[in-house]
Design a protein around this motif. Structure first.
Motif, PDB file in Angstrom:
ATOM      1  N   GLN A  23     -41.084  26.359 -13.603  1.00 22.67           N
ATOM      2  CA  GLN A  23     -40.246  27.204 -12.689  1.00 22.67           C
ATOM      3  C   GLN A  23     -41.140  27.999 -11.824  1.00 22.67           C
ATOM      4  O   GLN A  23     -42.346  28.094 -11.986  1.00 22.67           O
ATOM      5  CB  GLN A  23     -40.199  28.343 -13.947  1.00 22.67           C
ATOM      6  N   VAL A  24     -40.464  28.243 -10.704  1.00 20.94           N
ATOM      7  CA  VAL A  24     -40.957  29.099  -9.396  1.00 20.94           C
ATOM      8  C   VAL A  24     -40.213  29.884  -9.296  1.00 20.94           C
ATOM      9  O   VAL A  24     -38.993  30.293  -9.259  1.00 20.94           O
ATOM     10  CB  VAL A  24     -41.130  27.941  -8.252  1.00 20.94           C
ATOM     11  N   VAL A  25     -41.028  31.049  -8.964  1.00 22.79           N
ATOM     12  CA  VAL A  25     -40.392  32.405  -8.201  1.00 22.79           C
ATOM     13  C   VAL A  25     -40.701  32.502  -6.751  1.00 22.79           C
ATOM     14  O   VAL A  25     -41.775  32.236  -6.360  1.00 22.79           O
ATOM     15  CB  VAL A  25     -40.792  33.633  -9.115  1.00 22.79           C
ATOM     16  N   LEU A  26     -39.722  32.990  -6.091  1.00 19.63           N
ATOM     17  CA  LEU A  26     -39.934  33.447  -4.573  1.00 19.63           C
ATOM     18  C   LEU A  26     -39.280  34.561  -4.218  1.00 19.63           C
ATOM     19  O   LEU A  26     -38.280  34.828  -4.466  1.00 19.63           O
ATOM     20  CB  LEU A  26     -39.525  32.130  -3.798  1.00 19.63           C
ATOM     21  N   GLY A  27     -39.898  35.301  -3.360  1.00 19.03           N
ATOM     22  CA  GLY A  27     -39.314  36.662  -2.605  1.00 19.03           C
ATOM     23  C   GLY A  27     -38.601  36.240  -1.573  1.00 19.03           C
ATOM     24  O   GLY A  27     -39.295  35.712  -0.455  1.00 19.03           O
ATOM     25  N   LEU A  28     -37.294  36.430  -1.380  1.00 16.74           N
ATOM     26  CA  LEU A  28     -36.809  36.183  -0.098  1.00 16.74           C
ATOM     27  C   LEU A  28     -36.420  37.574   0.871  1.00 16.74           C
ATOM     28  O   LEU A  28     -36.635  38.617   0.130  1.00 16.74           O
ATOM     29  CB  LEU A  28     -35.280  35.861  -0.385  1.00 16.74           C
ATOM     30  N   PHE A 112     -41.237  43.366  -7.406  1.00 20.03           N
ATOM     31  CA  PHE A 112     -41.344  41.941  -7.500  1.00 20.03           C
ATOM     32  C   PHE A 112     -42.110  41.451  -8.870  1.00 20.03           C
ATOM     33  O   PHE A 112     -41.511  40.603  -9.507  1.00 20.03           O
ATOM     34  CB  PHE A 112     -41.915  41.452  -6.357  1.00 20.03           C
ATOM     35  N   ASP A 113     -43.024  42.159  -8.958  1.00 21.95           N
ATOM     36  CA  ASP A 113     -43.863  41.762 -10.445  1.00 21.95           C
ATOM     37  C   ASP A 113     -43.125  41.785 -11.655  1.00 21.95           C
ATOM     38  O   ASP A 113     -42.717  41.114 -12.277  1.00 21.95           O
ATOM     39  CB  ASP A 113     -45.024  42.721 -10.316  1.00 21.95           C
ATOM     40  N   LYS A 114     -42.292  43.035 -11.766  1.00 21.69           N
ATOM     41  CA  LYS A 114     -41.583  43.168 -12.828  1.00 21.69           C
ATOM     42  C   LYS A 114     -40.463  42.171 -12.744  1.00 21.69           C
ATOM     43  O   LYS A 114     -40.156  41.694 -13.988  1.00 21.69           O
ATOM     44  CB  LYS A 114     -40.699  44.783 -12.690  1.00 21.69           C
ATOM     45  N   GLU A 115     -39.687  41.795 -11.796  1.00 14.64           N
ATOM     46  CA  GLU A 115     -38.610  40.813 -11.592  1.00 14.64           C
ATOM     47  C   GLU A 115     -39.289  39.314 -12.140  1.00 14.64           C
ATOM     48  O   GLU A 115     -38.521  38.824 -12.823  1.00 14.64           O
ATOM     49  CB  GLU A 115     -38.019  40.776 -10.650  1.00 14.64           C
ATOM     50  N   ALA A 116     -40.666  39.366 -11.601  1.00 13.96           N
ATOM     51  CA  ALA A 116     -41.116  37.850 -11.864  1.00 13.96           C
ATOM     52  C   ALA A 116     -41.626  37.585 -13.237  1.00 13.96           C
ATOM     53  O   ALA A 116     -41.107  36.638 -13.921  1.00 13.96           O
ATOM     54  CB  ALA A 116     -42.234  37.696 -10.762  1.00 13.96           C
ATOM     55  N   HIS A 117     -41.755  38.720 -14.074  1.00 12.85           N
ATOM     56  CA  HIS A 117     -42.293  38.814 -15.222  1.00 12.85           C
ATOM     57  C   HIS A 117     -41.166  38.592 -16.191  1.00 12.85           C
ATOM     58  O   HIS A 117     -41.326  38.046 -17.305  1.00 12.85           O
ATOM     59  CB  HIS A 117     -43.037  39.774 -15.684  1.00 12.85           C
TER      60      HIS A 117
END
Ligand code: XMP
Length: 317
Positions: A23-28, A112-117
């Motif tokens: 799984q990959v997370v990316l900030g647009l 971002f950290d909260k959403e990624a976690h």
């Protein structure tokens, strides 16, 4: 010879091998780089790419909704997070430009950290880093180092303990655009002017309030939409409006008014390091000025910035 088609094919194959079922997370950001990086990774791993698009309350008028829609149209698995109030709260009373940048950067990382976690089993952080960013982050050329540290998610990896995947880190901007065209990303995203990470936060001189953001969004909208309507948008490298911390006297009927002043800025540039002010047609400036003064309540004067960089930076803060 380098061609975008070959690049896309080879990169997507490489990403498939590198990422497997991870799984990959990316900030647009709405900009070219993060959008193209996302589409490449999406082509390789589909729904295993989780994109996050944060509304910091400092974007252009309607930008969050419009860009989010176009990302969804591109098939991206994207979550829009409206965190405007968190940003406004952190910015309350701050007037120093660097303090404002730091506050915006800090809240971005928190959100971002909260959403990624919240995403299960994320192993990778995807980033739209391009070659000039790689060079900048190792050279010591003053403000740009600070600039990058605030807006890029570069501060995240150590903190979040993820591996980083940066499919564009060998490309220059024009190559990124060509790759974007091959991937059939909308021209409205590929041809977009650069926009600073801290957004309108560094175009409202002094402290930031929601009311000031609303005023500046309206002003900026008349300017940018006007450039598009007149076919001038693509001749300009970057344009925007600044809300100045001064008021000026005006007349309305028999009354004296004492209202806000805005400055418009449009520049031509190659890379933002140097820039010339744009000689926009007088008739165009006259129309935009009239639109702003007649339609944006609280603004009674418009000035045009005729300074080049150096020494005058593109942003006023
Ligand atoms: P200046 O104002 O230094 O701007 O001439 C050069 C380019 O950088 C953008 N800029 C920023 N971008 N975070 C960003 O992401 C920032 O803090 C920042 N400050 C300036 C500016 O919009 C221009 O494109």
């Amino acid at each position: 010879d380098w061609t975008p088609d070959v690049f896309v094919e080879a990169t997507v194959e490489g990403l498939k091998k590198q990422l497997g079922d991870d799984q990959v997370v990316l900030g647009l950001s709405g900009g070219v780089d993060s959008s193209v990086a996302a589409m490449l990774i999406h082509k390789a791993i589909g729904k295993n790419l989780h994109c996050i698009f944060v509304d910091n309350g400092l974007l252009r008028k309607n930008e969050f909704e419009q860009v989010l829609e176009s990302y969804k149209g591109m098939g991206l698995n994207v979550k829009g997070v409206n965190a405007s109030q968190d940003f406004y709260a952190a910015l309350k009373g701050l007037t120093d430009p660097e303090d404002k940048r730091k506050a915006i950067g800090r809240v971005f990382i928190e959100v971002f950290d909260k959403e990624a976690h919240a995403i299960q089993n994320v192993k990778w952080l995807g980033q739209g880093t391009i070659y000039p960013d790689v060079i900048e982050s190792v050279s010591v050329n003053g403000p740009s180092v600070t600039i990058k540290s605030h807006h890029n998610v570069g501060g995240l990896p150590e903190k979040m303990k993820m591996k980083v995947v940066e499919p564009l880190n060998t490309l220059f901007k024009d190559e990124v655009r060509r790759v974007g065209r091959t991937l059939e990303i909308d021209e409205s995203i590929l041809g977009r002017h650069p926009f600073p990470g801290p957004g309108l936060g560094i175009r409202i001189l002094g402290d930031i309030t929601e009311e000031k953001v609303r005023i500046l969004q309206e002003v900026d909208h008349f300017f940018i939409q006007g450039l598009k309507d007149e076919g001038l948008y693509d001749d300009v490298w970057q344009a925007g409006a600044m809300l100045l911390p001064v008021q000026s006297v005006g007349v309305m009927g028999d009354e004296r008014t004492y209202e806000r002043v805005v400055a418009l800025r449009a520049v031509t540039s190659v890379d933002g390091m140097t820039a010339d002010w744009c000689h926009l047609p007088y008739e165009f400036l006259a129309k935009v000025s009239n639109d702003i003064i007649n339609r944006v309540k609280g603004v009674n004067r418009v000035v045009y910035d005729i300074s080049s960089k150096p020494p005058a930076t593109i942003e006023w803060e």
